[in-house]
Design an enzyme around this catalytic site. Structure first.
Site, mmCIF file in Angstrom:
data_model
loop_
_atom_site.group_PDB
_atom_site.id
_atom_site.type_symbol
_atom_site.label_atom_id
_atom_site.label_comp_id
_atom_site.label_asym_id
_atom_site.label_seq_id
_atom_site.Cartn_x
_atom_site.Cartn_y
_atom_site.Cartn_z
ATOM 1 N N LYS A 1 0.852 -1.205 0.000
ATOM 2 C CA LYS A 1 0.000 0.000 0.000
ATOM 3 C C LYS A 1 0.882 1.248 0.000
ATOM 4 C CE LYS A 1 -3.777 2.012 2.819
ATOM 5 N NZ LYS A 1 -4.644 1.763 3.997
ATOM 6 N N SER B 1 -9.427 1.726 3.131
ATOM 7 C CA SER B 1 -8.584 2.533 2.272
ATOM 8 C C SER B 1 -7.548 1.732 1.496
ATOM 9 C CB SER B 1 -7.871 3.606 3.085
ATOM 10 O OG SER B 1 -7.007 3.015 4.055
ATOM 11 N N SER C 1 -9.725 -0.700 7.250
ATOM 12 C CA SER C 1 -9.144 -0.468 5.925
ATOM 13 C C SER C 1 -8.410 -1.647 5.299
ATOM 14 C CB SER C 1 -8.206 0.740 5.963
ATOM 15 O OG SER C 1 -8.953 1.919 6.025
#
Lengths: 63, 464
Positions: free
Chosen positions: B81, B150, B174
């Site tokens: 990420k 996210s 997330s």
């Protein structure tokens, strides 16, 4: 000092007045939730934040 | 084996092939890069690929041939990420500019590299981890739907068969939300289990690092590698035992399955509720005993996490608000970052008091049960641009609904895993969430693995 300026000072808000108004509108839904929290009596509960002084010197003294 | 078949293999299938020399890390890397090149223009899951990914694979192949096999991640491409710092790629956290001060590898990335993994690239995320949609990334199961967030780029990249695993971060759900709506596995480990230094902070007392993967065994291996002390993370729990793989195949008949009837089963899409109950029935068939109970104070959890997350985020972005930089943020993120100013100090501390009450309430439940099982999200992947979802007779904001079942475990700090428990009427994956007491990830992996083995969709990817 105008009341709105005072509010901005109290909250430490540096944004223009119109932006503050937009943000207050956005915050209204969140505030409804936070008001539920405000109504709770939690005075006997220690918050999940725990303060600890630095004790590195004690460890150093033990070495 | 075709490139597509190769790209769809989980680490548990790749590792023995790589170790024996039957599969070259270079061949695997080429297959994944070809899939990314061929399909990521539709999915938009990556923001950056490592320029030397193939060269890294060549080095891994050479090392393994020379007898230097490091373990199951050696030579395996893993995505990260874009809020994890990487020395060889910029870290943008969903913005247009690299975040200053993140030019060396984060703790978690260092551990993956030490284990021989190849960081193939960085995945898209909702800006500053403040949202559950991750634009412009699309869900490989339905390209008109969001991948969650996210860590949406990580979930989408695995679902698309671009990588077998990726790192995510989880402040209110997330990792688990994209895992749920993309049909992958995702685990939020216990707060403190995985070091967070080198990750762009969002909310210090909630942020948790962890993996998304194609299978439970893969997630267990990666969590094992990530676990351990981090001197630069004040919340690090240190070097605790982390053996999540040796007992993966052990029976689960000794586990008491908790079903929390309030909050976690309110307002579910019909298919979600039905599939989760079917999964619980399957766990009972495997021998686990089920126990129903209620947890008090959950109705105040949303206020608590809002106060903590908003105040923390505003504190971190304070300088950006003051100098006007937030005007360049995405509109939704800008608003959230700025409204944290309205959270008063007493509100924040009451949120932390409520959190303590909830931690103790859940601990009391764990005296009677070993795990708590329920849905990960009350809805499946929603359409891009969709603002509300009708569940029963109620219209609810999709953003409010999407994290309703995940944030309680961030407040409590305990580990929770999401894995696929079937598909709704539109063919979209449904997530089953299992939570365990702090640092009991081993029980959680064991039960999830047993359930996964009893179903047909283990390691399934979307048919791009």
């Amino acid at each position: 000092m105008a009341k709105t300026d005072l509010i901005r000072d109290v909250f430490g808000i540096t944004l223009p007045a119109e932006r503050v108004a937009d943000n207050l509108e956005a915050y209204a839904e969140i505030l409804k939730e936070i008001e539920k929290l405000r109504a709770l009596n939690l005075k006997d509960i220690h918050p999940a934040v725990v303060f600890k002084p630095n004790t590195d010197h004690l460890a150093a003294a033990d070495d | 084996m075709t490139d597509r078949e190769l790209a769809n293999l989980a680490i548990e299938a790749l590792a023995p092939r790589i170790q024996s020399g039957a599969l070259s890390p270079v061949e695997l890397m080429d297959a994944l890069l070809a899939r990314i090149e061929g399909h990521d223009d539709q999915v938009k899951s990556f923001v950056c690929l490592a320029g030397d990914a193939r060269a890294q694979a060549e080095r891994a192949e050479k090392a393994i041939k020379a007898g230097g096999y490091k373990g199951p991640l050696h030579g395996v491409p893993i995505a990260v990420k874009d809020n994890y710092a990487t020395a060889d790629m910029p870290t943008l956290a969903g913005t247009d500019e690299p975040i200053a001060g993140l030019e060396s590898d984060s703790h978690a990335v260092s551990r993956l590299r030490e284990a021989g993994a190849i960081i193939i690239g960085k995945t898209n995320m909702h800006q500053f981890a403040w949202g559950n949609e991750t634009p412009p990334t699309r869900n490989p199961w339905d390209l008109d739907a969001v991948p969650g967030g996210s860590s949406g780029g990580s979930g989408a990249a695995i679902a698309a068969g671009f990588v077998p695993a990726a790192l995510g971060s989880d402040t209110g759900g997330s990792i688990r939300i994209p895992a749920s709506v993309c049909g992958t596995v995702g685990i939020k480990p216990t707060f403190g289990r995985v070091g967070r230094s080198g990750i762009v902070p969002h909310s210090w007392s909630l942020d948790t690092a962890g993996p998304l993967a194609a299978t439970v065994a893969d997630a267990a291996v990666i969590t094992e590698v990530l676990s351990g002390g981090d001197d630069d993370d004040p919340a690090s729990a240190g070097d605790l035992a982390a053996d999540f793989t040796s007992a993966l195949n052990a029976p689960v008949g000794d586990l008491r399955i908790g079903i929390c009837r309030n909050h976690f089963f309110d307002g579910l899409e019909t298919d979600v509720g039905d599939l989760v109950m079917a999964a619980i029935a399957e766990l009972a068939k495997l021998g686990a005993k089920t126990v129903e109970f209620e947890v008090p104070n959950l109705q105040y959890g949303l206020a608590s996490i809002f106060a903590i997350e908003l105040a923390s985020s505003t504190a971190w972005h304070d300088q950006a608000v003051a100098d006007g930089t937030t005007a360049g943020y995405a509109a939704d993120v800008r608003t959230l970052v700025e409204v944290g100013r309205f959270v008063t100090a007493p509100d924040y501390l009451k949120a932390e008091q409520l959190r303590r009450a909830l931690i103790d309430d859940v601990a009391r439940c764990f005296a009677e049960v070993d795990v708590i099982v329920g849905p990960t999200t009350p809805l499946t992947a929603w359409k891009i641009g969709q603002r509300t979802v009708r569940i029963g007779e109620i219209d609810e904001s999709v953003l409010a609904a999407s994290w309703r079942l995940t944030y309680p475990w961030n407040l409590v700090g305990i580990p929770a895993i999401s894995l696929c428990c079937g598909f709704d009427g539109r063919g979209l994956p449904v997530g089953l969430q299992i939570a365990a007491p702090a640092f009991r990830e081993a029980d959680l992996f064991r039960l999830a693995h047993a359930y996964e083995a009893s179903q047909d969709w283990k390691g399934i990817r979307a048919g791009l």
